[in-house]
Scaffold this motif. Structure first.
Motif, short mmCIF file in Angstrom:
data_model
loop_
_atom_site.label_atom_id
_atom_site.label_comp_id
_atom_site.label_asym_id
_atom_site.label_seq_id
_atom_site.Cartn_x
_atom_site.Cartn_y
_atom_site.Cartn_z
N HIS A 198 61.45 -2.57 -0.20
CA HIS A 198 60.86 -1.26 0.02
C HIS A 198 59.73 -1.00 -0.99
N TYR A 199 59.97 -1.37 -2.24
CA TYR A 199 58.96 -1.19 -3.29
C TYR A 199 57.66 -1.91 -2.93
N ASN A 200 57.78 -3.14 -2.45
CA ASN A 200 56.60 -3.92 -2.07
C ASN A 200 55.86 -3.29 -0.89
N GLU A 201 56.63 -2.67 0.02
CA GLU A 201 56.00 -2.02 1.17
C GLU A 201 55.23 -0.77 0.73
N TYR A 202 55.81 0.01 -0.20
CA TYR A 202 55.09 1.16 -0.74
C TYR A 202 53.86 0.72 -1.51
N LYS A 203 53.98 -0.41 -2.20
CA LYS A 203 52.84 -0.92 -2.96
C LYS A 203 51.69 -1.27 -2.03
N ALA A 204 52.02 -1.89 -0.89
CA ALA A 204 50.98 -2.24 0.07
C ALA A 204 50.31 -0.99 0.64
N LEU A 205 51.08 0.08 0.76
CA LEU A 205 50.56 1.33 1.30
C LEU A 205 49.88 2.19 0.23
N LYS A 206 50.01 1.75 -1.05
CA LYS A 206 49.48 2.50 -2.19
C LYS A 206 50.05 3.93 -2.23
N LYS A 207 51.35 4.02 -2.00
CA LYS A 207 52.03 5.32 -2.00
C LYS A 207 53.14 5.33 -3.03
N ARG A 208 53.40 6.51 -3.59
CA ARG A 208 54.56 6.67 -4.46
C ARG A 208 55.85 6.51 -3.63
N MET A 209 56.85 5.97 -4.28
CA MET A 209 58.11 5.68 -3.60
C MET A 209 59.17 6.69 -4.05
N PRO A 210 59.65 7.56 -3.14
CA PRO A 210 60.71 8.49 -3.53
C PRO A 210 62.04 7.77 -3.70
N VAL A 211 62.78 8.14 -4.73
CA VAL A 211 64.07 7.51 -5.04
C VAL A 211 65.04 8.61 -5.47
N ALA A 212 66.30 8.45 -5.10
CA ALA A 212 67.34 9.34 -5.60
C ALA A 212 68.52 8.52 -6.08
N VAL A 213 69.11 8.95 -7.17
CA VAL A 213 70.22 8.23 -7.79
C VAL A 213 71.43 9.16 -7.81
N VAL A 214 72.52 8.69 -7.22
CA VAL A 214 73.75 9.48 -7.15
C VAL A 214 74.78 8.89 -8.10
N LEU A 215 75.51 9.78 -8.77
CA LEU A 215 76.63 9.38 -9.63
C LEU A 215 77.85 10.20 -9.23
N GLY A 216 78.96 9.51 -9.02
CA GLY A 216 80.20 10.20 -8.71
C GLY A 216 80.36 10.50 -7.23
N GLY A 217 81.15 11.54 -6.94
CA GLY A 217 81.54 11.80 -5.57
C GLY A 217 82.71 10.90 -5.18
N ASP A 218 82.95 10.75 -3.90
CA ASP A 218 84.01 9.86 -3.42
C ASP A 218 83.75 8.45 -3.96
N PRO A 219 84.76 7.78 -4.54
CA PRO A 219 84.52 6.44 -5.09
C PRO A 219 84.09 5.41 -4.05
N VAL A 220 84.29 5.69 -2.75
CA VAL A 220 83.83 4.72 -1.75
C VAL A 220 82.30 4.63 -1.74
N TYR A 221 81.60 5.68 -2.21
CA TYR A 221 80.14 5.58 -2.29
C TYR A 221 79.74 4.48 -3.28
N THR A 222 80.44 4.46 -4.42
CA THR A 222 80.16 3.44 -5.42
C THR A 222 80.45 2.06 -4.87
N TYR A 223 81.61 1.89 -4.22
CA TYR A 223 81.93 0.58 -3.68
C TYR A 223 80.92 0.16 -2.61
N SER A 224 80.60 1.07 -1.69
CA SER A 224 79.71 0.73 -0.58
C SER A 224 78.33 0.30 -1.07
N ALA A 225 77.89 0.87 -2.19
CA ALA A 225 76.59 0.49 -2.75
C ALA A 225 76.59 -0.95 -3.25
#
Length: 641
Positions: A198-225
């Protein structure tokens, strides 16, 4: 089951007797990690730890999935194989021929259930946005520094959200984040990962890349990642399947293109600018038990931090196994056995990833063998499948042995092994954390065919079953003073394998020593010699195998020897030596830097020793690092080049 939030999971651990609350102040810089390391290496992974006094407004949860029991609690099952069976039943149902309208109608309830697991974006704000930091500042969060040589504090359980700029398809992954200041971290995504694409695709488009980082919640989110899903398969679909309830997502405040779970504890929003210079990130004490070396990675700029009112900061440490990540790996081993069987390797019966192999280094598979060459067919399928492409050593056994009983497996493997014909070497992509490769991310692989052989697979000139004689260790060490230790304990178990600790002093030393040893009459019948550094205590097999698997490039470091059998004209036997010592420029022509072993520093060990009684977490446990310090070169573990 679906957990309402991380606090719900913590309460469940507490009721199950799986949690210890620590009220004494513990510094997130090094001390939390040292205490967790001691507990996680306790029998069965010890307990989960909730550090309630961290010098910030937030407690820190550690080792929450660091045992089979807690991993099962996190995923809402009695045993991990339950999930594999559910997945296998689902595969069979979907692939079963539908011969009548009744067969098709019978599927509708299942399809409706499947749809109910799909993630859903809901309107409004989520509990993860109850508090919005007026001035986002990562220093307000108890980000831990795990090890003394780390480049700084690291966020170690980040669930990182990115999107393909063309398709809008979400990816959820886990990549460590070094904190540089209150508004910036590194973003350690490897070139093989979807987020890097994804980063390389944004770089080709010369666009900023939105990112969000989640901590906690249901532990299955951590495992699934962490799960090795195919590209473009939504990790929150897996999470919904595991929790049997859809994941509800809300739009981020400052990065509305990204949606995150409404019930998360923390959300760190921001962007990566592909036009910006990279930042020197690392080193980091990694899951291999060695420091991964510093390198250039993208900068992540924080634009907002939101959290629950009762937020808990989840973290983990990695290092010399066993650690919590071993149980995340065990979950993946069991959960993804069914898809591997159904989609790629139908002859697969079982799979095992020993802790000493730290995930990719060593994988054992068990197949139903029906024809000659089937182990090689499986080898090629496994190395061509997703993250299994990073596997270094693959052992293929068959239906006549038990792969979870390592002694029985070794006996079976060596009984049917001809080192000259049943060990296959290849090369290909490797985990960039593998320090043994001569080139980063590219190195040797090895498959050991431990199956019973058909006539077509047997070399007529090879003498297979020669029982080795007793080894005179003192005489060998006298004759070869570079040998500092020999473990021949496996010979008495009908496992013809030796472990040798050697102090190298010249180029090609191990190769020449291997040839000299195999020339001795008393070595007749020894099928494998594993060489490790002279500082390693070879009587400790777990540590020896961990060091060996990390330091071996199989294609470069394996030496097969064929010798004639006295009194049997035209017959030969074979043995293989494998060099699992550290590599240097001077002795091995190895041009990359060789990393240090991950251990705590003396000052942190002393502080935790003094503080232990006030923690109320049970009998005193000495630092696991004390065991490994003698295996290092000098005070600072600097490897001579």
């Amino acid at each position: 089951m679906a957990y309402k939030n991380l606090k719900h999971f913590i309460d469940t651990l507490d009721k199950a007797g799986e949690l210890v609350r620590i009220k004494t102040f513990v510094d997130p810089i090094l001390e939390i990690s040292e205490i967790t390391d001691r507990i996680s290496k306790s029998p069965d992974g010890g307990k989960a730890l909730l550090f309630e006094n961290t010098g910030t407004d937030f407690p820190v949860l550690m080792n929450s999935m660091g045992s089979l029991k807690r991993m099962c609690l996190a995923l809402g099952v009695n045993e991990l194989d339950d999930i594999a069976r559910q997945i296998e039943d689902l595969f069979k149902m979907l692939s079963k021929p539908k011969e009548s309208i009744l067969d098709k109608l019978a599927m509708l309830p299942k399809l409706g259930q499947f749809a109910s697991w799909m993630p859903k974006v809901v309107s409004g704000k989520g509990a993860c946005q109850e508090v919005v930091m007026a001035n986002p500042d990562l220093s307000k969060i108890p980000v831990i520094q795990c090890w003394p040589k780390d480049g700084g504090p690291f966020i170690t359980l980040p669930v990182i959200h990115t999107k393909d700029p063309h398709t809008g398809i979400r990816n959820v992954g886990m990549y460590r984040m070094q904190v540089f200041d209150g508004q910036m971290t590194g973003m350690h995504w490897h070139k093989h990962k979807v987020s890097a694409k994804h980063y390389n695709e944004y770089k080709a488009l010369k666009k900023r890349m939105p990112v969000a980082v989640v901590l906690g919640g249901d532990p299955v989110y951590t495992y699934s990642a962490t799960a090795p899903l195919p590209e473009n398969v939504d990790e929150y679909m897996l999470a919904g399947f595991l929790r049997k309830q859809k994941v509800e997502l809300v739009k981020c405040i400052s990065q509305p293109e990204i949606e995150v779970p409404a019930d998360a504890d923390f959300v760190i929003e921001g962007y990566v600018d592909p036009e910006e210079d990279l930042i020197w990130e690392g080193p980091f004490g990694d899951h291999t038990g060695y420091y991964s070396l510093a390198d250039w990675y993208p900068r992540f700029h924080v634009t907002a931090i939101t959290h629950r009112k009762d937020a808990v900061y989840p973290a983990t440490i990695v290092g010399i196994p066993p650690q919590e990540d071993a149980y995340l790996g065990k979950a993946t081993e069991r959960i993804f056995l069914a898809p591997i069987k159904m989609a790629m390797v139908p002859e697969m019966i079982d799979m095992e990833m020993p802790v000493e192999g730290v995930f990719h280094n060593l994988v054992i598979s068990k197949i139903k063998k029906d024809y000659p060459g089937q182990a090689q067919k499986v080898m090629n399928a496994m190395w061509g499948a997703g993250q299994m492409m990073f596997n270094k050593i693959l052992v293929v056994a068959d239906q006549h042995t038990t792969i979870s009983d390592y002694k029985s497996l070794a006996q079976y493997m060596f009984k049917h092994l001809n080192p000259a014909t049943d060990i296959y070497f290849s090369q290909g992509p490797m985990d960039v954390l593998d320090h043994s490769c001569s080139k980063m991310g590219f190195g040797g692989k090895m498959c050991i065919d431990a199956t019973t052989k058909y006539d077509e697979e047997i070399l007529d000139s090879h003498v297979r079953d020669i029982k080795p004689a007793a080894i005179n260790k003192a005489e060998l060490q006298k004759r070869f003073p570079e040998i500092k230790g020999i473990n021949d304990s496996l010979l008495a178990m009908d496992i013809p394998c030796l472990f040798v600790a050697v102090q190298k002093a010249r180029p090609l030393h191990v190769k020449e020593l291997n040839e000299q040893l195999y020339a001795l009459p008393e070595m007749l019948g020894i099928k494998m010699i594993i060489y490790v550094e002279h500082t390693v205590d070879v009587s400790d097999l777990a540590t020896t195998l961990w060091r060996f698997c990390n330091n071996l490039d199989p294609r470069r470091d394996s030496f097969v020897v064929r010798n004639p059998v006295a009194g049997q004209p035209g017959k030969e036997w074979a043995g293989v030596g494998m060099d699992g010592t550290l590599k240097t420029r001077l002795l091995d022509g190895f041009e990359r830097d060789w990393p240090n072993i991950v251990v705590a520093d003396d000052e942190t060990i002393r502080k935790v020793d003094e503080k232990w009684a006030s923690l109320n977490i049970g009998p005193f446990l000495p630092s696991p690092s004390l065991k490994y310090k003698p295996q290092m070169y000098g005070e600072e573990a600097v490897v001579p080049q």
